[in-house]
Design a protein around this motif. Structure first.
Motif, PDB file in Angstrom:
ATOM      1  N   VAL A  64       0.855  -1.188   0.000  1.00 34.38           N
ATOM      2  CA  VAL A  64       0.000   0.000   0.000  1.00 34.38           C
ATOM      3  C   VAL A  64       0.891   1.238   0.000  1.00 34.38           C
TER       4      VAL A  64
ATOM      5  N   LEU B  44      -5.492   9.699  -4.190  1.00 30.10           N
ATOM      6  CA  LEU B  44      -6.153   9.550  -5.484  1.00 30.10           C
ATOM      7  C   LEU B  44      -5.527  10.478  -6.512  1.00 30.10           C
TER       8      LEU B  44
ATOM      9  N   GLY C 230      -2.185   9.267  -7.670  1.00 32.98           N
ATOM     10  CA  GLY C 230      -2.178   7.946  -8.290  1.00 32.98           C
ATOM     11  C   GLY C 230      -1.728   6.842  -7.352  1.00 32.98           C
ATOM     12  N   GLN C 231      -1.847   7.087  -6.034  1.00 31.19           N
ATOM     13  CA  GLN C 231      -1.431   6.099  -5.043  1.00 31.19           C
ATOM     14  C   GLN C 231      -2.591   5.275  -4.493  1.00 31.19           C
ATOM     15  N   ALA C 232      -3.808   5.528  -4.956  1.00 30.51           N
ATOM     16  CA  ALA C 232      -4.966   4.810  -4.418  1.00 30.51           C
ATOM     17  C   ALA C 232      -5.051   3.420  -5.038  1.00 30.51           C
ATOM     18  N   ARG C 233      -4.144   2.564  -4.614  1.00 33.60           N
ATOM     19  CA  ARG C 233      -4.097   1.195  -5.136  1.00 33.60           C
ATOM     20  C   ARG C 233      -3.526   0.271  -4.073  1.00 33.60           C
ATOM     21  N   VAL C 234      -3.820  -1.008  -4.213  1.00 37.97           N
ATOM     22  CA  VAL C 234      -3.300  -2.027  -3.308  1.00 37.97           C
ATOM     23  C   VAL C 234      -2.747  -3.161  -4.163  1.00 37.97           C
ATOM     24  N   GLU C 235      -1.538  -3.605  -3.846  1.00 39.93           N
ATOM     25  CA  GLU C 235      -0.921  -4.676  -4.625  1.00 39.93           C
ATOM     26  C   GLU C 235       0.042  -5.464  -3.748  1.00 39.93           C
TER      27      GLU C 235
END
Length: 315
Positions: free
Chosen positions: A41, A220, A223-228
């Motif tokens: 995250v 958001l 561009g960091q609103a992601r989970v991997e």
């Protein structure tokens, strides 16, 4: 901000001191938790999720205890301001860490107690510092600076991770100072406004809810609103940040602010980076020198001076 008459707070007793040491240990371990989660995250999104999860927990806790959270008690303005400052602190920390080293960030961030003491001295009745307490802050800050300066020396002038000499590094350092200022400003707002008369749950909820909105929106936009690459360790680390740090420890912190002199409590924050280095030694196998031990002793002496009992005729 006007100097509002507030209920008398007392100097930290043994219970408050032990609780503050425990809180500092929790906050020091948080650095390891953040690093363990970064791969899954991104940092700003991680901070936003932590605030959002903790907001739900604080709301549920207050509801279970029958604590009113949405009653009009004149705290909305101060609460929103505290929340924005709380979010700004973490924005400065996370963005600053992309420009400067974590060690340098810790040095500048933990100037916060000095700014807190100044702010409380100027704006809040009953928070006047005596000369010996100012000396304690100076000694504690010198010890903390020595602890991290020792790390800079051992890194070597040609170390690939060395930063701070370039313009970008200077900007990161400045963000660290700004984070310390916003942290201190949050404490001053809490103590110098109607928030000082409301529950710790409501004070914390203001900060968590506002910061969740601000941080998630920023994530958001970046561009960091992601989970991997989610792993059990990453989930456990995020849970630690949300439940233990943002919910339990912050709730206890604001509870302490309602009962003890804030400037005396804030100086314990100097212990947090020392705990952080200690956890780095234990969990990340980092080394430390005799210089670090001397620095830790200076910090403890500083804390003892700040919490020295007042003379009988002192007001």
């Amino acid at each position: 901000m006007s100097t509002t008459a507030l209920p008398t707070r007392r100097a930290p007793d043994r219970f408050a001191i032990l609780l503050m040491v425990g809180l500092c240990a929790i906050w020091g371990l948080q650095q390891v938790a953040i690093k363990s989660t970064n791969a899954a995250v991104p940092p700003v999104f991680q901070a936003g999720l932590r605030s959002a999860i903790a907001s739900v927990l604080v709301w549920a806790w207050a509801r279970s205890r029958g604590t009113p959270l949405f009653r009009d008690d004149g705290t909305l303005g101060a609460g929103l301001l505290a929340g924005v400052l709380f979010a700004a602190e973490f924005i400065c920390i996370f963005l600053g860490l992309t420009l400067t080293s974590a060690s340098r960030m810790a040095v500048f961030l933990y100037t916060a107690p000095c700014f807190t003491a100044l702010g409380l001295h100027w704006f809040v009745d009953g928070e006047r510092m005596r000369r010996i307490q100012w000396l304690g802050i100076i000694v504690a800050f010198a010890g903390m600076a020595l602890a991290f300066a020792d790390g800079f020396v051992h890194a070597g002038p040609g170390a690939s991770g060395a930063q701070g000499s370039t313009l970008a590094g200077a900007a990161g350092d400045a963000l660290g100072v700004l984070a310390g200022i916003t942290w201190a400003a949050t404490t001053v707002v809490v103590r110098g406004s109607r928030l000082a008369h409301t529950s710790a749950s409501k004070t914390l909820l203001y900060q968590l809810m506002v910061s969740a909105v601000v941080l998630l929106a920023l994530a958001l936009g970046l561009g960091q609103a992601r989970v991997e690459n989610v792993t059990p360790l990453a989930l456990a680390s995020l849970a630690y940040q949300a439940v233990i740090v943002a919910f339990v420890s912050y709730l206890l912190w604001f509870w302490l602010l309602t009962r003890y002199i804030a400037s005396r409590l804030s100086v314990f924050s100097f212990l947090t980076p020392l705990f952080g280095v200690s956890f780095g030694v234990l969990l990340l196998r980092e080394s430390f020198s005799a210089g670090f031990l001397i620095a830790a002793l200076l910090v403890l002496i500083g804390i003892a001076l700040v919490n020295a009992p007042a003379k009988r005729q002192a007001v």
